[in-house]
Scaffold this motif. Structure first.
Motif, PDB file in Angstrom:
ATOM      1  N   LEU A  96     -76.364 -44.171   0.576  1.00  0.00           N
ATOM      2  CA  LEU A  96     -75.524 -44.120  -0.611  1.00  0.00           C
ATOM      3  C   LEU A  96     -76.355 -44.567  -1.801  1.00  0.00           C
ATOM      4  O   LEU A  96     -76.802 -45.712  -1.867  1.00  0.00           O
ATOM      5  CB  LEU A  96     -74.311 -45.042  -0.428  1.00  0.00           C
ATOM      6  N   ARG A  97     -76.616 -43.647  -2.751  1.00  0.00           N
ATOM      7  CA  ARG A  97     -77.533 -43.945  -3.853  1.00  0.00           C
ATOM      8  C   ARG A  97     -76.934 -43.662  -5.226  1.00  0.00           C
ATOM      9  O   ARG A  97     -77.619 -43.811  -6.228  1.00  0.00           O
ATOM     10  CB  ARG A  97     -78.802 -43.098  -3.708  1.00  0.00           C
ATOM     11  N   HIS A  98     -75.673 -43.252  -5.313  1.00  0.00           N
ATOM     12  CA  HIS A  98     -75.166 -42.774  -6.595  1.00  0.00           C
ATOM     13  C   HIS A  98     -73.669 -43.050  -6.716  1.00  0.00           C
ATOM     14  O   HIS A  98     -72.907 -42.827  -5.769  1.00  0.00           O
ATOM     15  CB  HIS A  98     -75.425 -41.266  -6.700  1.00  0.00           C
ATOM     16  N   LEU A  99     -73.252 -43.537  -7.881  1.00  0.00           N
ATOM     17  CA  LEU A  99     -71.846 -43.696  -8.234  1.00  0.00           C
ATOM     18  C   LEU A  99     -71.623 -43.086  -9.607  1.00  0.00           C
ATOM     19  O   LEU A  99     -72.503 -43.149 -10.468  1.00  0.00           O
ATOM     20  CB  LEU A  99     -71.437 -45.173  -8.264  1.00  0.00           C
ATOM     21  N   ALA A 100     -70.461 -42.497  -9.828  1.00  0.00           N
ATOM     22  CA  ALA A 100     -70.149 -41.883 -11.122  1.00  0.00           C
ATOM     23  C   ALA A 100     -68.776 -42.345 -11.598  1.00  0.00           C
ATOM     24  O   ALA A 100     -67.796 -42.322 -10.845  1.00  0.00           O
ATOM     25  CB  ALA A 100     -70.176 -40.364 -11.026  1.00  0.00           C
ATOM     26  N   ILE A 101     -68.725 -42.789 -12.857  1.00  0.00           N
ATOM     27  CA  ILE A 101     -67.497 -43.258 -13.493  1.00  0.00           C
ATOM     28  C   ILE A 101     -67.260 -42.422 -14.740  1.00  0.00           C
ATOM     29  O   ILE A 101     -68.173 -42.197 -15.535  1.00  0.00           O
ATOM     30  CB  ILE A 101     -67.612 -44.743 -13.889  1.00  0.00           C
ATOM     31  N   VAL A 102     -66.037 -41.921 -14.918  1.00  0.00           N
ATOM     32  CA  VAL A 102     -65.663 -41.247 -16.155  1.00  0.00           C
ATOM     33  C   VAL A 102     -65.242 -42.327 -17.154  1.00  0.00           C
ATOM     34  O   VAL A 102     -64.343 -43.127 -16.869  1.00  0.00           O
ATOM     35  CB  VAL A 102     -64.527 -40.238 -15.925  1.00  0.00           C
ATOM     36  N   ALA A 103     -65.909 -42.373 -18.298  1.00  0.00           N
ATOM     37  CA  ALA A 103     -65.718 -43.470 -19.252  1.00  0.00           C
ATOM     38  C   ALA A 103     -65.299 -42.947 -20.621  1.00  0.00           C
ATOM     39  O   ALA A 103     -65.776 -41.901 -21.072  1.00  0.00           O
ATOM     40  CB  ALA A 103     -67.012 -44.272 -19.380  1.00  0.00           C
ATOM     41  N   ARG A 104     -64.442 -43.699 -21.298  1.00  0.00           N
ATOM     42  CA  ARG A 104     -64.061 -43.343 -22.666  1.00  0.00           C
ATOM     43  C   ARG A 104     -65.233 -43.540 -23.623  1.00  0.00           C
ATOM     44  O   ARG A 104     -65.423 -42.767 -24.551  1.00  0.00           O
ATOM     45  CB  ARG A 104     -62.874 -44.199 -23.114  1.00  0.00           C
ATOM     46  N   ASP A 105     -66.018 -44.607 -23.404  1.00  0.00           N
ATOM     47  CA  ASP A 105     -67.135 -44.929 -24.281  1.00  0.00           C
ATOM     48  C   ASP A 105     -68.360 -45.253 -23.419  1.00  0.00           C
ATOM     49  O   ASP A 105     -68.642 -46.429 -23.132  1.00  0.00           O
ATOM     50  CB  ASP A 105     -66.783 -46.123 -25.162  1.00  0.00           C
ATOM     51  N   PRO A 106     -69.104 -44.220 -22.951  1.00  0.00           N
ATOM     52  CA  PRO A 106     -70.251 -44.463 -22.059  1.00  0.00           C
ATOM     53  C   PRO A 106     -71.306 -45.389 -22.662  1.00  0.00           C
ATOM     54  O   PRO A 106     -71.885 -46.210 -21.951  1.00  0.00           O
ATOM     55  CB  PRO A 106     -70.821 -43.060 -21.827  1.00  0.00           C
ATOM     56  N   GLN A 134     -63.569 -36.273 -21.509  1.00  0.00           N
ATOM     57  CA  GLN A 134     -63.211 -35.209 -22.439  1.00  0.00           C
ATOM     58  C   GLN A 134     -61.706 -35.255 -22.691  1.00  0.00           C
ATOM     59  O   GLN A 134     -60.912 -35.169 -21.755  1.00  0.00           O
ATOM     60  CB  GLN A 134     -63.606 -33.838 -21.865  1.00  0.00           C
ATOM     61  N   LEU A 135     -61.321 -35.383 -23.955  1.00  0.00           N
ATOM     62  CA  LEU A 135     -59.902 -35.541 -24.285  1.00  0.00           C
ATOM     63  C   LEU A 135     -59.079 -34.327 -23.888  1.00  0.00           C
ATOM     64  O   LEU A 135     -57.877 -34.436 -23.621  1.00  0.00           O
ATOM     65  CB  LEU A 135     -59.745 -35.811 -25.792  1.00  0.00           C
ATOM     66  N   ASP A 136     -59.722 -33.138 -23.859  1.00  0.00           N
ATOM     67  CA  ASP A 136     -58.981 -31.935 -23.529  1.00  0.00           C
ATOM     68  C   ASP A 136     -59.108 -31.561 -22.053  1.00  0.00           C
ATOM     69  O   ASP A 136     -58.694 -30.478 -21.640  1.00  0.00           O
ATOM     70  CB  ASP A 136     -59.459 -30.756 -24.384  1.00  0.00           C
ATOM     71  N   GLY A 137     -59.641 -32.454 -21.240  1.00  0.00           N
ATOM     72  CA  GLY A 137     -59.829 -32.171 -19.821  1.00  0.00           C
ATOM     73  C   GLY A 137     -58.784 -32.855 -18.965  1.00  0.00           C
ATOM     74  O   GLY A 137     -57.978 -33.667 -19.430  1.00  0.00           O
TER      75      GLY A 137
END
Length: 290
Positions: free
Chosen positions: A165-175, A214-217
């Motif tokens: 396990l080498r990767h994590l992804a978070i969807v962020a409002r302000d990366p 993305q606000l439209d996603g």
């Protein structure tokens, strides 16, 4: 020999050869700034052996042009390339190797990503010099003999080690704000930015993608997916389908760094990558997670 611009050349290359070779990278930068994929690709031979940072190999000059046309019209539209030739080594009167560094930045000068390339250039009838082979890489930022993501560890029966396990992804409002948090509190290193503001960090072992919401996603904020570094995509795909899950799908995306997307029996997404997830290298001999 060291030139006034800092470039080193060795063996029998003339100052004119050095100028003409450096001009190839200047022309690439000019084509990038203009969004002109044909001008960018004109610096390569028709059958150039080109390898991207993700391990993709577009077919010759036509493939290089098509791939960069998609970049210039998509995620890297309006960006600027700063290409720097670091060293030239002449292998003969008509052949040389070139080390070069490149940084892609936004129009206001914010760096997005830096790469290091090793190229082979050749004097041709078509042009004084053209690039015959080009291998692009993300440079290491920490000392260490080997990247843990690139090492395939043998087991007792000779097979490669289990996936990691080498990767994590978070969807962020302000990366950017979240990246500042993880770099300041946990000393993670920011090694890549997407033009949309997504940030990619690493602790030397695991990469963390902070994906711009993305606000439209329809994608919600929060944990999005994780990723495994694997030794054999075909074998892993076979194991997944045998377990009753869908066959992994190729990821059609310009984001680094995984090649395939799959899901577990409850629909949780995860990425699969043979070449790793990028980022700085760990210190030698300190991978206690293997």
């Amino acid at each position: 020999m060291q030139h006034t611009d800092g470039t080193h050349t060795t063996r029998d290359g003339s100052p004119q050869d050095a100028r003409q070779i450096r001009a190839l990278w200047a022309e690439m930068a000019r084509g990038w700034a203009a969004g002109d994929a044909a001008l960018f690709a004109a610096n390569f031979t028709q059958d150039c052996d080109f390898t991207t940072v993700r391990g993709d190999k577009p077919p010759g000059r036509a493939g290089i042009e098509a791939g960069h046309d998609a970049l210039f019209k998509g995620p890297y539209a309006g960006t600027v390339l700063d290409a720097r030739v670091v060293a030239i080594r002449h292998l003969g009167p008509d052949l040389a190797t070139v080390e070069a560094e490149s940084t892609v930045s936004t129009p206001d000068g914010e760096p997005l990503t830096t790469t290091h390339a090793l190229a082979v250039v050749e004097r041709t009838a078509e042009h004084p010099w053209l690039i015959r082979a080009f291998h692009n890489m993300i440079p290491a930022r920490r000392a260490g003999a080997a990247d843990a993501d690139d090492v395939k560890e043998p087991t007792a029966d000779g097979a490669t080690a289990r996936p990691k396990l080498r990767h994590l992804a978070i969807v962020a409002r302000d990366p950017e704000k979240l990246a500042e948090f993880y770099t300041s509190v946990f000393a993670m290193e920011l090694f890549h930015r997407d033009p949309d503001g997504s940030c990619f960090l690493s602790d030397g072992y695991l990469s963390l993608a902070l994906i711009k919401h993305q606000l439209d996603g329809d994608t919600p904020v929060g944990m999005n997916h994780f990723g495994f570094h694997i030794a054999d995509t075909a074998a892993t795909s076979e194991a997944l389908t045998a377990a009753g899950t869908p066959e992994p799908a190729e990821r059609f995306t310009d984001r680094p760094f995984a090649e395939y997307r799959a899901m577990d029996p409850e629909g949780n997404w995860f990425d699969l990558s043979e070449h790793g997830f990028g980022g700085p290298r760990p210190p030698s001999g300190t991978d206690d997670r293997a």
